[in-house]
Design a protein around this motif. Structure first.
Motif, PDB file in Angstrom:
ATOM      1  N   ARG B  28       0.846  -1.200   0.000  1.00  0.00           N
ATOM      2  CA  ARG B  28       0.000   0.000   0.000  1.00  0.00           C
ATOM      3  C   ARG B  28       0.867   1.229   0.000  1.00  0.00           C
ATOM      4  O   ARG B  28       1.992   1.228   0.485  1.00  0.00           O
ATOM      5  CB  ARG B  28      -0.849   0.015   1.272  1.00  0.00           C
ATOM      6  N   LYS B  29       0.306   2.299  -0.550  1.00  0.00           N
ATOM      7  CA  LYS B  29       0.966   3.587  -0.377  1.00  0.00           C
ATOM      8  C   LYS B  29      -0.082   4.606   0.043  1.00  0.00           C
ATOM      9  O   LYS B  29      -1.271   4.470  -0.290  1.00  0.00           O
ATOM     10  CB  LYS B  29       1.703   4.010  -1.639  1.00  0.00           C
ATOM     11  N   GLY B  30       0.359   5.579   0.794  1.00  0.00           N
ATOM     12  CA  GLY B  30      -0.587   6.572   1.301  1.00  0.00           C
ATOM     13  C   GLY B  30       0.142   7.791   1.807  1.00  0.00           C
ATOM     14  O   GLY B  30       1.367   7.910   1.641  1.00  0.00           O
ATOM     15  N   VAL B  31      -0.612   8.678   2.384  1.00  0.00           N
ATOM     16  CA  VAL B  31      -0.021   9.922   2.881  1.00  0.00           C
ATOM     17  C   VAL B  31      -0.511  10.187   4.302  1.00  0.00           C
ATOM     18  O   VAL B  31      -1.563   9.698   4.711  1.00  0.00           O
ATOM     19  CB  VAL B  31      -0.406  11.125   1.991  1.00  0.00           C
ATOM     20  N   GLY B  32       0.288  10.963   5.015  1.00  0.00           N
ATOM     21  CA  GLY B  32      -0.100  11.321   6.374  1.00  0.00           C
ATOM     22  C   GLY B  32       0.344  12.731   6.700  1.00  0.00           C
ATOM     23  O   GLY B  32       1.271  13.262   6.078  1.00  0.00           O
ATOM     24  N   ILE B  33      -0.337  13.327   7.656  1.00  0.00           N
ATOM     25  CA  ILE B  33       0.006  14.706   8.042  1.00  0.00           C
ATOM     26  C   ILE B  33       0.062  14.795   9.565  1.00  0.00           C
ATOM     27  O   ILE B  33      -0.754  14.189  10.270  1.00  0.00           O
ATOM     28  CB  ILE B  33      -1.004  15.713   7.437  1.00  0.00           C
ATOM     29  N   VAL B  34       1.050  15.547  10.033  1.00  0.00           N
ATOM     30  CA  VAL B  34       1.167  15.833  11.459  1.00  0.00           C
ATOM     31  C   VAL B  34       0.892  17.318  11.624  1.00  0.00           C
ATOM     32  O   VAL B  34       1.471  18.138  10.903  1.00  0.00           O
ATOM     33  CB  VAL B  34       2.595  15.529  11.972  1.00  0.00           C
ATOM     34  N   TRP B  35      -0.014  17.657  12.526  1.00  0.00           N
ATOM     35  CA  TRP B  35      -0.297  19.079  12.731  1.00  0.00           C
ATOM     36  C   TRP B  35      -0.453  19.383  14.210  1.00  0.00           C
ATOM     37  O   TRP B  35      -0.900  18.537  14.984  1.00  0.00           O
ATOM     38  CB  TRP B  35      -1.498  19.525  11.912  1.00  0.00           C
ATOM     39  N   GLY B  36      -0.070  20.586  14.569  1.00  0.00           N
ATOM     40  CA  GLY B  36      -0.090  20.942  15.984  1.00  0.00           C
ATOM     41  C   GLY B  36      -0.955  22.137  16.287  1.00  0.00           C
ATOM     42  O   GLY B  36      -1.026  22.580  17.439  1.00  0.00           O
ATOM     43  N   THR B  37      -1.606  22.676  15.258  1.00  0.00           N
ATOM     44  CA  THR B  37      -2.452  23.840  15.503  1.00  0.00           C
ATOM     45  C   THR B  37      -3.584  23.892  14.493  1.00  0.00           C
ATOM     46  O   THR B  37      -3.407  23.496  13.329  1.00  0.00           O
ATOM     47  CB  THR B  37      -1.614  25.140  15.449  1.00  0.00           C
ATOM     48  N   GLU B  38      -4.729  24.355  14.962  1.00  0.00           N
ATOM     49  CA  GLU B  38      -5.868  24.542  14.051  1.00  0.00           C
ATOM     50  C   GLU B  38      -6.349  25.992  14.074  1.00  0.00           C
ATOM     51  O   GLU B  38      -7.094  26.404  13.186  1.00  0.00           O
ATOM     52  CB  GLU B  38      -7.007  23.589  14.418  1.00  0.00           C
ATOM     53  N   THR B  39      -5.961  26.736  15.107  1.00  0.00           N
ATOM     54  CA  THR B  39      -6.320  28.153  15.187  1.00  0.00           C
ATOM     55  C   THR B  39      -5.097  28.950  15.615  1.00  0.00           C
ATOM     56  O   THR B  39      -4.412  28.580  16.573  1.00  0.00           O
ATOM     57  CB  THR B  39      -7.449  28.364  16.227  1.00  0.00           C
ATOM     58  N   VAL B  40      -4.821  30.025  14.877  1.00  0.00           N
ATOM     59  CA  VAL B  40      -3.667  30.864  15.199  1.00  0.00           C
ATOM     60  C   VAL B  40      -4.113  32.317  15.246  1.00  0.00           C
ATOM     61  O   VAL B  40      -4.901  32.754  14.391  1.00  0.00           O
ATOM     62  CB  VAL B  40      -2.561  30.715  14.116  1.00  0.00           C
ATOM     63  N   ILE B  41      -3.629  33.044  16.235  1.00  0.00           N
ATOM     64  CA  ILE B  41      -3.907  34.479  16.284  1.00  0.00           C
ATOM     65  C   ILE B  41      -2.700  35.200  15.707  1.00  0.00           C
ATOM     66  O   ILE B  41      -1.564  34.977  16.145  1.00  0.00           O
ATOM     67  CB  ILE B  41      -4.200  34.929  17.727  1.00  0.00           C
ATOM     68  N   VAL B  42      -2.946  36.026  14.707  1.00  0.00           N
ATOM     69  CA  VAL B  42      -1.847  36.701  14.005  1.00  0.00           C
ATOM     70  C   VAL B  42      -2.060  38.213  14.046  1.00  0.00           C
ATOM     71  O   VAL B  42      -3.176  38.685  14.267  1.00  0.00           O
ATOM     72  CB  VAL B  42      -1.745  36.232  12.537  1.00  0.00           C
ATOM     73  N   SER B  43      -0.986  38.943  13.814  1.00  0.00           N
ATOM     74  CA  SER B  43      -1.072  40.407  13.815  1.00  0.00           C
ATOM     75  C   SER B  43      -1.210  40.919  12.390  1.00  0.00           C
ATOM     76  O   SER B  43      -0.823  40.239  11.430  1.00  0.00           O
ATOM     77  CB  SER B  43       0.198  41.000  14.419  1.00  0.00           C
ATOM     78  N   GLU B  44      -1.737  42.129  12.286  1.00  0.00           N
ATOM     79  CA  GLU B  44      -1.783  42.783  10.974  1.00  0.00           C
ATOM     80  C   GLU B  44      -0.351  43.047  10.513  1.00  0.00           C
ATOM     81  O   GLU B  44       0.554  43.180  11.342  1.00  0.00           O
ATOM     82  CB  GLU B  44      -2.503  44.128  11.087  1.00  0.00           C
ATOM     83  N   ASN B  45      -0.169  43.189   9.221  1.00  0.00           N
ATOM     84  CA  ASN B  45       1.144  43.493   8.639  1.00  0.00           C
ATOM     85  C   ASN B  45       2.229  42.546   9.145  1.00  0.00           C
ATOM     86  O   ASN B  45       3.285  42.979   9.589  1.00  0.00           O
ATOM     87  CB  ASN B  45       1.552  44.938   8.953  1.00  0.00           C
ATOM     88  N   SER B  46       1.919  41.266   9.102  1.00  0.00           N
ATOM     89  CA  SER B  46       2.918  40.300   9.568  1.00  0.00           C
ATOM     90  C   SER B  46       2.901  39.071   8.656  1.00  0.00           C
ATOM     91  O   SER B  46       1.959  38.861   7.893  1.00  0.00           O
ATOM     92  CB  SER B  46       2.624  39.881  11.011  1.00  0.00           C
ATOM     93  N   VAL B  47       3.971  38.326   8.750  1.00  0.00           N
ATOM     94  CA  VAL B  47       4.016  37.036   8.046  1.00  0.00           C
ATOM     95  C   VAL B  47       4.031  35.956   9.110  1.00  0.00           C
ATOM     96  O   VAL B  47       4.839  36.005  10.047  1.00  0.00           O
ATOM     97  CB  VAL B  47       5.276  36.931   7.158  1.00  0.00           C
ATOM     98  N   HIS B  48       3.114  35.013   9.002  1.00  0.00           N
ATOM     99  CA  HIS B  48       3.046  33.954  10.005  1.00  0.00           C
ATOM    100  C   HIS B  48       3.188  32.601   9.310  1.00  0.00           C
ATOM    101  O   HIS B  48       2.498  32.333   8.332  1.00  0.00           O
ATOM    102  CB  HIS B  48       1.720  34.028  10.772  1.00  0.00           C
ATOM    103  N   CYS B  49       4.066  31.786   9.805  1.00  0.00           N
ATOM    104  CA  CYS B  49       4.286  30.472   9.194  1.00  0.00           C
ATOM    105  C   CYS B  49       3.786  29.359  10.113  1.00  0.00           C
ATOM    106  O   CYS B  49       3.926  29.454  11.334  1.00  0.00           O
ATOM    107  CB  CYS B  49       5.765  30.270   8.906  1.00  0.00           C
ATOM    108  N   VAL B  50       3.192  28.361   9.519  1.00  0.00           N
ATOM    109  CA  VAL B  50       2.699  27.199  10.275  1.00  0.00           C
ATOM    110  C   VAL B  50       3.399  25.954   9.721  1.00  0.00           C
ATOM    111  O   VAL B  50       3.477  25.783   8.505  1.00  0.00           O
ATOM    112  CB  VAL B  50       1.163  27.038  10.135  1.00  0.00           C
ATOM    113  N   GLU B  51       3.927  25.152  10.644  1.00  0.00           N
ATOM    114  CA  GLU B  51       4.662  23.975  10.181  1.00  0.00           C
ATOM    115  C   GLU B  51       3.796  22.719  10.250  1.00  0.00           C
ATOM    116  O   GLU B  51       3.085  22.499  11.226  1.00  0.00           O
ATOM    117  CB  GLU B  51       5.919  23.789  11.038  1.00  0.00           C
ATOM    118  N   TYR B  52       3.872  21.948   9.198  1.00  0.00           N
ATOM    119  CA  TYR B  52       3.191  20.648   9.139  1.00  0.00           C
ATOM    120  C   TYR B  52       4.239  19.571   8.888  1.00  0.00           C
ATOM    121  O   TYR B  52       5.339  19.872   8.427  1.00  0.00           O
ATOM    122  CB  TYR B  52       2.153  20.636   8.001  1.00  0.00           C
ATOM    123  N   GLY B  53       3.889  18.348   9.198  1.00  0.00           N
ATOM    124  CA  GLY B  53       4.796  17.235   8.921  1.00  0.00           C
ATOM    125  C   GLY B  53       4.132  16.272   7.950  1.00  0.00           C
ATOM    126  O   GLY B  53       2.938  15.977   8.084  1.00  0.00           O
TER     127      GLY B  53
END
Lengths: 203, 199
Positions: B28-53
């Motif tokens: 079999r072959k397949g894919v998987g994802i690791v995530w640690g956040t579903e909601t993020v509070i960000v500021s205006e005029n900013s760049v925010h990065c979210v990491e996934y695995g």
């Protein structure tokens, strides 16, 4: 007369200097962080941070027969009703189309499905109202059921089995109706399957 | 004796066959994802990065990429991550990190007394702006060759993400102070210059 002019100038300069000082103080106070951080007093507090990270992970895999595509074979006589996909039933009357949830997952999965148009390169189309599917967490002669099939949709994902736990499979069967007026040709499309954490919704 | 050897050889071959063939069939072959956040509070005029695995605990290597859907498409910097080869038997602990970055512009209106930059204030009496969407890890297309008639299949895993844009109340008088200070300094200089010239 000259003395009076100098005095006026001095007053003017003093006024300017006062304005200057006021503006500099204003600029400094405007640039400082809000007063909440500057409060001082006799009471002292100590703070420390507390942190926990919750990590979710989820992996799914299609069976080799599903990866290879859902084929309805060559049909020589129309019309056909509920034409079985070639791997709907194997010799044990089980379907060979399935998606498994890995044991290396820590969340239950809801399954979603949608499809693109089933058409020929020449533009003839078999409407998706004729393409039906069923899924079930049980795999035998009667499940996934032949009846109560749902049609596919191009724009939205349909919800399949929900709450499938890690280490288990979700099984599929597919059927096609073709009317007598359907032009001959090779019809292709793509079926999209996705797994979402239980409760997050398909669309 | 010879027969005995032959039997052992056949038995070994049969054993190897029994072990390997079913695995090949059920590979079999397949894919998987690791995530640690579903909601993020960000500021205006900013760049925010979210990491996934990205991971693949299955039997075959896969090519997979991250895609973004929903409102998040408006603010994501790279709509689709580069395709990654995920080796077979990559467990979630060894997931390949992929970062998605979101560029948040100015979303809340500010009131300025002069133009768009002088004596400005933001009072945040409006509804919070947020961007919702889905992050999907999609297995790159199955290569089906020959005269295939029917449906190709595509498989993916989708997780939600919501970016809530934080509204910060402020009153910005700094630019006005700077302009007044500049004018006052000019007037003081001019007055002193005139006085020196008179002497």
């Amino acid at each position: 007369m000259r003395k009076g002019g100098k005095k006026k100038e001095d007053v003017f300069l003093v006024a300017l200097e006062i304005i200057l000082v006021v503006c500099v103080i204003g600029l400094i106070s405007d640039s400082l962080p809000s007063s909440g951080n500057l409060l001082t007093g006799q009471a002292t507090t100590q703070t420390t941070t507390s942190q926990v990270t919750i990590q979710n992970y989820l992996s799914i895999s299609s069976s080799s027969n599903l990866s290879a595509g859902v084929d309805f074979g060559t049909i020589n006589s129309l019309p056909v009703t509920n034409q079985n996909a070639t791997n709907n039933y194997n010799s044990s009357n089980n379907t060979e189309y399935s998606i498994a949830v890995s044991t290396d997952s820590n969340t239950n999965v809801d399954f979603c499905i949608h499809a693109s148009e089933l058409n020929t390169t020449g533009g003839d189309v078999i409407g998706l109202g004729n393409y039906s599917w069923e899924d079930d967490s049980v795999n035998n002669l009667t499940a996934p059921a032949t009846y109560g099939q749902a049609n596919l949709n191009t724009s939205t994902y349909a919800v399949g089995s929900t709450g499938v736990t890690p280490g288990n499979d979700n099984y599929y069967r597919f059927w096609l109706n073709i009317t007598v007026a359907q032009p001959p040709g090779t019809y292709n499309n793509t079926l999209f399957f996705k797994g979402v954490p239980t409760g997050d919704g398909c669309n | 004796m010879k027969n005995k050897k032959k039997i052992i050889l056949v038995a070994i071959l049969a054993l190897v066959f029994m072990i390997t063939i079913p695995q090949a069939v059920s590979a079999r072959k397949g894919v998987g994802i690791v995530w640690g956040t579903e909601t993020v509070i960000v500021s205006e005029n900013s760049v925010h990065c979210v990491e996934y695995g990205l991971y693949n605990p299955w039997d075959e290597d896969v090519l997979a990429s991250l895609t973004v859907d929903g409102d998040l498409k408006q603010v994501v910097e790279n709509e689709e991550s580069e395709t990654k080869l995920i080796k077979a038997n990559t467990l979630h602990d060894d997931a390949i990190p992929v970062e998605l970055c979101f560029k948040i512009k100015e979303v809340y209106e500010k009131d300025c007394a002069v133009g768009e930059f002088l004596l400005c204030e933001q009072d945040c009496d409006c509804e919070q702006v947020s961007y919702s969407g889905e992050i999907s890890v999609i297995e790159e297309g199955n290569k089906i060759t020959g005269g295939f008639a029917g449906s190709k299949t595509a498989l993916g895993v989708t997780v939600p993400l919501k970016l809530k844009v934080k509204c910060e109340e402020y009153k910005d008088y700094a630019s006005a102070y700077v302009i007044v200070i500049a004018i006052v300094l000019m007037l003081i200089g001019l007055t002193l210059y005139k006085r020196r010239k008179k002497h």
